[in-house]
Design an enzyme around this catalytic site. Structure first.
Site, short mmCIF file in Angstrom:
data_model
loop_
_atom_site.label_atom_id
_atom_site.label_comp_id
_atom_site.label_asym_id
_atom_site.label_seq_id
_atom_site.Cartn_x
_atom_site.Cartn_y
_atom_site.Cartn_z
N SER A 181 49.60 80.76 13.80
CA SER A 181 48.87 82.03 13.75
C SER A 181 49.88 83.17 13.89
O SER A 181 50.92 83.00 14.54
CB SER A 181 47.87 82.11 14.90
OG SER A 181 47.37 83.42 15.02
N TYR A 199 46.42 81.56 23.72
CA TYR A 199 46.41 81.24 22.28
C TYR A 199 47.76 81.57 21.65
O TYR A 199 48.35 80.75 20.94
CB TYR A 199 45.28 82.04 21.61
CG TYR A 199 45.11 81.77 20.13
CD1 TYR A 199 44.57 80.57 19.69
CD2 TYR A 199 45.48 82.72 19.17
CE1 TYR A 199 44.40 80.31 18.33
CE2 TYR A 199 45.31 82.48 17.82
CZ TYR A 199 44.77 81.27 17.40
OH TYR A 199 44.61 81.03 16.05
N ALA A 200 48.26 82.79 21.94
CA ALA A 200 49.56 83.21 21.38
C ALA A 200 50.66 82.25 21.81
O ALA A 200 51.53 81.86 21.00
CB ALA A 200 49.89 84.63 21.83
N1 LIG Z 1 40.25 82.10 11.44
C1 LIG Z 1 41.28 82.85 11.75
O1 LIG Z 1 41.22 84.08 11.72
C2 LIG Z 1 42.59 82.19 12.13
C3 LIG Z 1 43.72 83.03 12.25
C4 LIG Z 1 44.93 82.46 12.59
C5 LIG Z 1 45.02 81.11 12.81
N2 LIG Z 1 43.91 80.33 12.69
C6 LIG Z 1 44.08 78.89 12.96
O2 LIG Z 1 43.60 78.15 11.86
C7 LIG Z 1 43.10 76.88 12.32
C8 LIG Z 1 41.69 76.69 11.76
O3 LIG Z 1 40.89 77.75 12.22
P1 LIG Z 1 39.44 78.06 11.63
O4 LIG Z 1 39.31 79.52 11.63
O5 LIG Z 1 39.17 77.27 10.42
O6 LIG Z 1 38.58 77.52 12.88
P2 LIG Z 1 37.14 76.85 12.98
O7 LIG Z 1 36.75 76.97 14.40
O8 LIG Z 1 36.24 77.38 11.94
O9 LIG Z 1 37.48 75.31 12.64
C9 LIG Z 1 38.27 74.55 13.51
C10 LIG Z 1 37.99 73.08 13.29
O10 LIG Z 1 38.76 72.35 14.25
C11 LIG Z 1 37.92 71.42 14.89
N3 LIG Z 1 38.37 71.17 16.26
C12 LIG Z 1 38.33 72.01 17.32
N4 LIG Z 1 38.75 71.38 18.44
C13 LIG Z 1 39.09 70.12 18.06
C14 LIG Z 1 39.57 69.00 18.76
N5 LIG Z 1 39.78 69.01 20.07
N6 LIG Z 1 39.82 67.86 18.05
C15 LIG Z 1 39.58 67.80 16.72
N7 LIG Z 1 39.09 68.84 16.01
C16 LIG Z 1 38.85 69.98 16.67
C17 LIG Z 1 36.53 72.04 14.88
O11 LIG Z 1 35.51 71.06 15.06
C18 LIG Z 1 36.52 72.70 13.51
O12 LIG Z 1 36.09 71.81 12.50
C19 LIG Z 1 43.17 76.91 13.85
O13 LIG Z 1 44.33 76.23 14.27
C20 LIG Z 1 43.28 78.39 14.16
O14 LIG Z 1 43.94 78.63 15.38
C21 LIG Z 1 42.70 80.83 12.36
#
Ligand SMILES: NC(=O)c1ccc[n+]([C@@H]2O[C@H](COP(=O)([O-])OP(=O)(O)OC[C@H]3O[C@@H](n4cnc5c(N)ncnc54)[C@H](O)[C@@H]3O)[C@@H](O)[C@H]2O)c1
Length: 249
Positions: free
Chosen positions: A139, A154-155
């Site tokens: 991220s 998180y960071a």
């Molecule tokens: N959406 C954003 O703005 C954003 C920005 C920067 C980084 N990210 C990163 O992108 C990645 C995906 O994010 P997203 O927005 O699609 O999130 P989301 O919450 O929509 O999806 C996350 C997925 O991970 C699964 N998950 C969570 N905890 C888990 C665990 N303990 N074991 C197995 N699976 C698990 C959830 O069930 C879900 O299907 C993450 O790593 C997040 O930190 C997202």
């Protein structure tokens, strides 16, 4: 579209959001995808949507023992796994002084230790197999100390993922194992729904993004798929921003 012909790729967190779009891209690129998620319902629904070249394994990325068991099972049941994409993650958005030890530990355990454990569990297999491509989803928070949605825990977890990615790239290179990371910024997924639904917070975050909007998950998936494909055959240890221009480093 990137070519995944004859490739089988594990994607964690593929039940929804960025992970699901990534899994879709592998199928569209003629590959096979192994969906791993803690949420059985969304994981199975994604598998059903993607068809016979997709399979689902329940995995808790916050439980190192479970990650190692599930990866061992996958490697037993699938012939030639060529890639691992670590997308699973959780957000932590409390102000610094309100972060409990439990919240800190859980965020680091799922986002950083979970990524380490999945990489560690598959590394010997990739060594034996003559290589493999690892792509981690980090991220912008890991580079700028949070401030969009995620805060200190998180960071820190994502900064750790960036360091881990470079270390694996360095040590894995001689075995043909590459490791890269993608740093998204604000992306419309279930993770950010509360932020998108709050007009003031939404406007504050958008004002920090030079492109003036949030990303769709498919836009982040495109960069992940590039790193995960042979199109990026000489890219290793890269921490790529897919952030509308926030970081500029
Ligand atoms: N959406 C954003 O703005 C954003 C920005 C920067 C980084 N990210 C990163 O992108 C990645 C995906 O994010 P997203 O927005 O699609 O999130 P989301 O919450 O929509 O999806 C996350 C997925 O991970 C699964 N998950 C969570 N905890 C888990 C665990 N303990 N074991 C197995 N699976 C698990 C959830 O069930 C879900 O299907 C993450 O790593 C997040 O930190 C997202």
């Amino acid at each position: 579209m990137f070519d995944f012909t004859n490739k089988t790729v594990i994607v964690t967190g593929a039940g929804q959001g960025i992970g699901k779009e990534t899994a879709k891209g592998i199928i569209e690129g003629n590959g096979k995808v192994i969906i791993c998620d803690i949420n059985e319902e969304t994981g199975m629904a994604t598998k059903a949507e993607l068809g016979e070249n997709a399979s689902f394994y329940k995995m808790d990325c916050g439980d190192s023992k479970n990650i190692r068991e599930v990866i061992a099972k996958i490697l037993e049941e699938h012939e030639n796994v060529t890639g691992l994409i670590n997308v699973a993650g959780i957000i932590s958005k409390k102000p610094f002084q309100e972060i409990s030890d439990e919240e800190w530990e859980r965020t680091i355990r799922i986002n950083l230790t979970g990524t380490f454990t999945a990489c560690s569990a598959i590394f010997p297999y990739f060594m034996k197999n003559g290589g493999g491509r690892i792509t981690n989803v980090s991220s912008v928070a890991g580079k700028i100390g949070g401030g969009l949605l995620g805060t200190a825990a998180y960071a820190s977890s994502k900064a750790g993922v960036n360091g881990l990615t470079k270390a694996i790239a360095k040590e894995g290179g001689k075995y043909g194992i590459s490791c890269n990371a993608v740093c998204p910024s604000f992306t419309h997924t279930p993770m950010t729904k509360d932020l998108s639904d709050n007009p003031d917070q939404n406007a504050r975050v958008i004002s920090m993004i030079p492109l003036g909007r949030a990303a769709e998950p498919s836009e982040i998936a495109q960069m992940i798929l590039f790193f995960a494909s042979d199109a990026a055959s000489f890219v290793n240890g890269e921490i790529g921003d897919c952030d509308g221009g926030i970081v500029l480093d």
